[in-house]
Design an enzyme around this catalytic site. Structure first.
Site, PDB file in Angstrom:
ATOM      1  N   ASN A 176       0.837  -1.206   0.000  1.00 21.40           N
ATOM      2  CA  ASN A 176       0.000   0.000   0.000  1.00 21.40           C
ATOM      3  C   ASN A 176       0.872   1.255   0.000  1.00 21.40           C
ATOM      4  O   ASN A 176       1.459   1.592  -0.998  1.00 21.40           O
ATOM      5  CB  ASN A 176      -0.950  -0.042   1.198  1.00 21.40           C
ATOM      6  CG  ASN A 176      -2.157   0.846   1.024  1.00 21.40           C
ATOM      7  OD1 ASN A 176      -2.071   1.934   0.472  1.00 21.40           O
ATOM      8  ND2 ASN A 176      -3.297   0.396   1.495  1.00 21.40           N
ATOM      9  N   ASP A 228      -1.780   2.150   5.846  1.00 19.55           N
ATOM     10  CA  ASP A 228      -2.315   2.528   4.537  1.00 19.55           C
ATOM     11  C   ASP A 228      -1.391   3.595   3.962  1.00 19.55           C
ATOM     12  O   ASP A 228      -0.317   3.296   3.482  1.00 19.55           O
ATOM     13  CB  ASP A 228      -3.758   3.005   4.706  1.00 19.55           C
ATOM     14  CG  ASP A 228      -4.515   3.109   3.401  1.00 19.55           C
ATOM     15  OD1 ASP A 228      -3.875   3.261   2.352  1.00 19.55           O
ATOM     16  OD2 ASP A 228      -5.771   3.073   3.418  1.00 19.55           O
TER      17      ASP A 228
END
Length: 541
Positions: A176, A228
């Protein structure tokens, strides 16, 4: 509690009393924040809503693209072309400022990419991006069959060409966020599914070597949130989304602290005029928090950063009149005026609280903005002058020829020795500051302000205070007539509402002053080399 401090180094990165503020809300799931370094606006995406939006201080939130191919991560290259990860098209694309669109990557070995997710640009022009399959899921993308059987990380060489796989195919379950260290010798990549951050050495040819675990344990059953988005600061610390908000790691991998955010954070990016505001794309909202550090300088920041002020030459006995043209600010010629930021004027419970002034002052963040600016001025050798409206009990000696002066008497406001006449908390004078008292709107009328300026040989005024359309504007107008250069940080002043503020700034002050921001002035003070003032006088009153 907004912060959890795990190591003392954390407090050098952020003030634990600094609030996490909501900038905008009402979205479905925000992502991909990126700050334009010259036009000063934030772009961010709303993947489920399939829309891209922008925010700036003047116009707030605006929609700029719909549909947006469910775009996710975004950045700029050194030429300020926008690089965008598109979930719906499984493509990495480049958008030019004139509206052109170019697909940079869409396939690898003849198979369609999963869905480019996050992206960063190296100084040599190469582009690295992660490719999990979130964009083939419902809501965050377009549900469809996967062609690749694994999730990788790719590099696009600076001279063009197809994507190059730079990590082993099965290193990641869901790669990510990714970011470079300040020297670009390390690339950090997190894995959302496994809750880890991996780090790789970057070889001279841009390939990655010696992958290893940098940090783990970024998953929790008690708090929502996963690794993330991720960014590196100028000191090499890693700021990564995680359970509960943002996790900050030292370059050694030690967890320094955590920032609690009300919603799940998907991504983050520094911006603002000084790149010290951290924008947090968090589910339905975008939040901000001020930090004591900024990002490591990415190519687009370095290429378009304002040049540092030139070193100040020794001043001759006779010198030319200051000008708005050329360098904005010479610390050896400037003063800071803090005018009427007193409790009765801008504080809840003050004599004029019903006017709306305290609420507008809070929206402008004026106390904190001016406090920071005053601190930067003192550090740069710029004198700070506090201008206070002070009357004796009963307003003896105050002429009552205008409603504003009549209101001061009828409200028993700004009486010497009272709480209302005192400066707002945080703006108290420091040793070396000057204090000027007045009983008119303008800081010039009936005061010793100009005597102080001439004695200090200063001809440039950084003008802050309240109210923008009254005392601040009058001081700027008279200062311009007297031949002074006036620098006007628009977030360093406030009035009773946004319409009054805008009218004063746009239709009056822009004609007599250089309108800027507190952060921009602070940056100029940091990069200049002011002439040192002799001595350290005590507070004068």
């Amino acid at each position: 509690m907004s912060y959890r401090v795990m190591a003392p180094e954390f407090e050098a990165l952020i003030d634990r009393n600094e609030p996490v503020r909501s900038l905008a809300t009402g979205f479905k799931f925000t992502e991909g924040p990126i700050w334009h370094p010259t036009e000063h606006y934030l772009l961010f995406s709303d993947m489920p809503g399939d829309v891209r939006r922008r925010w700036d201080a003047d116009r707030g939130v605006q929609e700029v693209r719909r549909p947006a191919n469910k775009c996710n991560g975004m950045t700029y290259d050194a030429d300020l072309n926008l690089i965008v990860c598109e979930h719906a098209t499984s493509s990495l694309i480049r958008e030019t400022p004139d509206g052109g669109r170019e697909v940079l990557a869409s396939h690898f070995e003849g198979q369609e990419l999963n869905s480019p997710n996050d992206v960063c640009v190296r100084s040599d022009g190469s582009i690295y991006f992660s490719d999990p399959w979130y964009g083939r899921m419902p809501v965050y993308g377009v549900e469809r069959r996967r062609e690749l059987g694994w999730q990788g990380v790719f590099r696009l060489p600076p001279g063009g060409g197809g994507p190059q796989l730079v990590v082993p195919r099965y290193d990641f379950a869901m790669p990510n966020g990714l970011c470079f260290s300040p020297d670009e010798r390390l690339l950090y990549i997190n894995d959302s599914e496994r809750g880890v951050i991996r780090v790789y050495d970057v070889a001279p040819d841009g390939t990655l070597r010696r992958g290893r675990i940098f940090a783990d344990g970024l998953l929790s059953r008690q708090e929502p949130g996963i690794p993330d988005g991720m960014k590196c600061d100028e000191r090499g610390n890693i700021w990564c989304t995680g359970p509960g908000g943002i996790w900050v790691f030292a370059p050694t991998g030690t967890l320094l602290g955590r920032i609690a955010v009300p919603e799940v954070v998907g991504n983050l990016h520094w911006g603002g005029a000084d790149f010290r505001t951290l924008f947090l794309a968090a589910s339905t909202s975008v939040y901000t928090v001020r930090t004591r550090v900024g990002p490591h300088l990415e190519p687009f920041m370095r290429a378009h950063r304002a040049p540092a002020a030139k070193p100040v030459e020794p001043r001759p006995a006779a010198r030319p009149t200051a000008s708005i043209e050329g360098p904005l600010l010479d610390p050896s010629r400037a003063v800071l005026i803090i005018q009427d930021l007193q409790n009765d004027v801008i504080t809840e419970g003050g004599a004029f609280a019903s006017s709306g002034a305290p609420a507008h002052a809070a929206r402008q963040n004026i106390v904190e903005n001016v406090r920071r600016l005053a601190q930067a001025c003192r550090s740069a050798g710029v004198p700070v002058i506090h201008v206070w409206f002070v009357v004796e009990p009963g307003a003896a000696g105050l002429t009552l020829n205008a409603p504003i002066f009549q209101g001061i008497r009828s409200s028993a406001a700004l009486v010497r020795g009272s709480w209302g006449a005192a400066p707002a908390a945080g703006l108290e004078p420091k040793p070396g500051d000057f204090i000027v008292e007045k009983m008119r709107m303008s800081a010039w009328e009936g005061t010793r302000l100009e005597t102080i300026l001439k004695s200090l040989n200063r001809d440039t005024i950084i003008n802050t205070g309240a109210w923008t359309n009254m005392s601040v504007e009058h001081t700027a107008r008279v200062g311009a007539d007297k031949g002074y250069v006036v620098v006007m940080p628009q977030d360093g002043c406030s009035t009773i509402d946004d319409s009054w503020q805008k009218a004063s700034i746009d239709f009056a002050i822009r004609n007599v002053a250089k309108v800027t921001t507190c952060a921009a002035v602070e940056e100029l003070l940091r990069t200049a080399e002011p002439e040192q003032m002799a001595g350290s006088p005590a507070i004068r009153s």
